[in-house]
Design a protein around this motif. Sequence first.
Motif, PDB file in Angstrom:
ATOM      1  N   ASN A 140      34.412  61.072   3.445  1.00 38.84           N
ATOM      2  CA  ASN A 140      34.302  60.099   4.596  1.00 38.84           C
ATOM      3  C   ASN A 140      34.146  60.042   5.267  1.00 38.84           C
ATOM      4  O   ASN A 140      34.134  58.982   6.658  1.00 38.84           O
ATOM      5  N   ASN A 141      32.536  60.934   6.246  1.00 35.48           N
ATOM      6  CA  ASN A 141      32.439  60.962   7.452  1.00 35.48           C
ATOM      7  C   ASN A 141      31.042  61.457   7.561  1.00 35.48           C
ATOM      8  O   ASN A 141      30.529  60.923   8.481  1.00 35.48           O
ATOM      9  N   CYS A 142      30.443  60.542   6.187  1.00 36.54           N
ATOM     10  CA  CYS A 142      29.668  59.847   6.500  1.00 36.54           C
ATOM     11  C   CYS A 142      28.689  58.697   7.083  1.00 36.54           C
ATOM     12  O   CYS A 142      27.892  58.519   8.138  1.00 36.54           O
ATOM     13  N   PRO A 143      29.849  57.645   7.635  1.00 36.48           N
ATOM     14  CA  PRO A 143      29.431  56.791   8.249  1.00 36.48           C
ATOM     15  C   PRO A 143      29.333  57.072  10.296  1.00 36.48           C
ATOM     16  O   PRO A 143      28.572  56.183  10.444  1.00 36.48           O
ATOM     17  N   ILE A 144      30.111  57.931  10.684  1.00 40.43           N
ATOM     18  CA  ILE A 144      30.468  58.461  11.620  1.00 40.43           C
ATOM     19  C   ILE A 144      28.891  58.968  11.701  1.00 40.43           C
ATOM     20  O   ILE A 144      28.394  59.473  12.841  1.00 40.43           O
ATOM     21  N   ALA A 145      28.466  60.368  10.622  1.00 36.00           N
ATOM     22  CA  ALA A 145      27.176  61.093  11.229  1.00 36.00           C
ATOM     23  C   ALA A 145      26.363  59.775  10.727  1.00 36.00           C
ATOM     24  O   ALA A 145      25.378  60.884  11.405  1.00 36.00           O
ATOM     25  N   ILE A 146      26.298  59.339  10.391  1.00 39.67           N
ATOM     26  CA  ILE A 146      24.554  58.478  10.187  1.00 39.67           C
ATOM     27  C   ILE A 146      24.965  57.851  11.597  1.00 39.67           C
ATOM     28  O   ILE A 146      23.594  57.721  12.799  1.00 39.67           O
ATOM     29  N   ASP A 198      21.910  58.044  16.630  1.00 41.79           N
ATOM     30  CA  ASP A 198      21.929  58.431  18.526  1.00 41.79           C
ATOM     31  C   ASP A 198      20.827  59.281  18.878  1.00 41.79           C
ATOM     32  O   ASP A 198      20.234  59.240  20.223  1.00 41.79           O
ATOM     33  N   ALA A 199      21.309  60.287  18.067  1.00 43.83           N
ATOM     34  CA  ALA A 199      20.389  61.524  18.375  1.00 43.83           C
ATOM     35  C   ALA A 199      19.407  61.005  18.641  1.00 43.83           C
ATOM     36  O   ALA A 199      17.677  62.044  19.160  1.00 43.83           O
TER      37      ALA A 199
END
Length: 697
Positions: free
Chosen positions: A72-78, A83-84
């Motif tokens: 469930n962390n894909c949206p944050i990682a994307i 940003d990076a």
Amino acid sequence: QTNLEEHYTFKKNTNAPGFSSTIDNVKLQYQACQGANNKNNDLEAFVEQLVNDGKLSTTEQDIFKTRVVGNNNCPIAIENLYDAKGFESGHNIDDTKWRFVSGEEFDDWYPIMNHLLVKEMVEALEVPIVRRVCPSCVDSHKDIYYRRLTTMPASFNLLDTLKNNWVDTDNLLNVDFSLHSTYLDAFLGINGWTFCNYNDSNIGFPRDCGPDGRVNNQWNSYTRGGGNAYFHAFLLPADSDFETELEFPTFPMFLGTDYASQQGTRSSGSAITHFGNNDYLTYASANFGPSGTTKGLLFNYAKGNGGGRVEIRLGAGTSGRLIAELHPAQTAGWSSYITAYVDIEDDVEGLQDITIVAKDQGGVLNLAWFELSDFSDRDELHLRVLATEYSDQSGGRFETVHSSLGNLGYFDNNDYVTYTHLNFGPAGTTNNIDISFAKSNGVGGFVEVLLNGVNGIKIGEFHPPNTGGWNQFQIGNVPIDSIDGVHDLTFVAKDQNGVFNMESFQLSYRSDLFPRVLATELFTHSGVKTDLFAIKNFDNGDFVTYSNLNFGPSGTTKSMSLEYSKRNSNNGKLELRLDGPEGPLIADFIPRNTGGWGDYVTIDIPLNLVDGIHDLTFVATEAGSVMNWKSFELSDKLFFKLDTDYKVNDENGNDVQCTYSVVKDAYMEQVFNRYYSATFSSAEEKFYDDLGVNDEA
């Protein structure tokens, strides 16, 4: 267990035997793996367990975490990856092709708040299409096109239907409108969506409509949360030739419920209720006219408590330019409405949206209506202004229990109330303020009168006496410095609580010759009380001052008629002095018993020579309860008292006559020496001029 699926592409070599291949993609699925902390079938937990078992190093685990971000962390990682790399998620609006209508998270774009204007713009298009882009939605709902198929009725609010209330009234799929996934499909009317539902309160476009069936939570709402379309914009095809035919008159009036957007409020009829801290109301397309045309707002409200304030801002939302503030006073209740005159900054112009924001507490006010105004109703010279028609205040309340007109009450030490845009006229036109007031407590407290706000210039004071009751209103008088032009006027309570109730006030010019002055129309006093008609409790050392009385040129005013009563015979005396209780003495008078405090008589009192405009002070001396009085009037009446009475057959059997010499001596002492000795050389000539007799008559 691990499932591995690999996809290859094979190509026969053209100039050599055999084939060459490339890997297209690899699918790796972990199943039935035992993870750490009893998290089975979880890749991250499985790697953790391998580390625990010594089969992987922590360095290798760290490398793993840079590639696999967790459940469930894909949206944050994307987002972090964007940003990076210097990217921003969202949608860039090409304003050469699209006109922004409304949206959330599109903070650099100003919305169109007027639903009539949006409707007109849609109807003016060759093909009436509204587009919604939504970066936060699922792929099928990132770009949707609403094409109108039927004419919109006059009562249909397309903007609210899209933003907050997706209803089926005049809005049925494939009857009144169609939905499409591309602009070309919408323009051609092909490949329309097949499913829609409606009528869930405060849920906007497109509720759960979908291309082939129901798709949940892709809706927007500007009044509640929960939908995935928290990042979206409504757009119209750009039309550089569009010109509105709507008319926007200056000084429009808005009912409370005429808002274009709101947050947190409720309504009752056309009034807004439950207007609490940070709630807001936005009203569209208010025409302020050229700069300086609109001076402020007439603001009709009710309030059953104290405290809170209202910000009035330009634009939509709560961060626009602040042009005014109102500190609403408590009224007689939540259904007791009064109209405040709210002054605004003087350079607001043109067509503007207005947002009204509640601040500092719950229950700031109920709003019935407001109206832009040039305050032309205040242009009249010497206008009577109701106490309730204030522009700013602190501490007071407005009530109707003591006056049907409404009055300012609970006016305590350092409370203030300001009235805006009062016309003092040219210099010399206004020198006085008449105040309708009441007071029921003891002696004490006074009111400062300031020009242009609570920190302005002091131009007068008023010391209200006890009138016999908080509902016993009478007129008090405040002399003021010479003021010209248009100004704000502020009353400040001083020295005690319950200084007075005020029903109204009126600027005036009080310098006519020979005015009849009611006893209660005083400027200041010490020690007395009043009823509706008279000054009472006039004891030794007490005084009452009346302001701005015109005695005219020297010799014009010769006497004063006084309407008074008295029940005792204590020989108390009235002194008449100029410009205060210690000023020059111009007359004295010993009132006689008139038979009762309710038995009024009128007498004439001769005055010394006075010229010009002065205050006149009544001073009680030598006894208590010197007199009551109802009114007085300056006069040019000339009279004198004979020291010798006419008698027939006195104790010596002689008649005592009012002879020429007796009358002339009294005239010389009481009249000529008082009024004429400085300007006439011959007493006999003046005596003849005034009485028409000489020693030969």
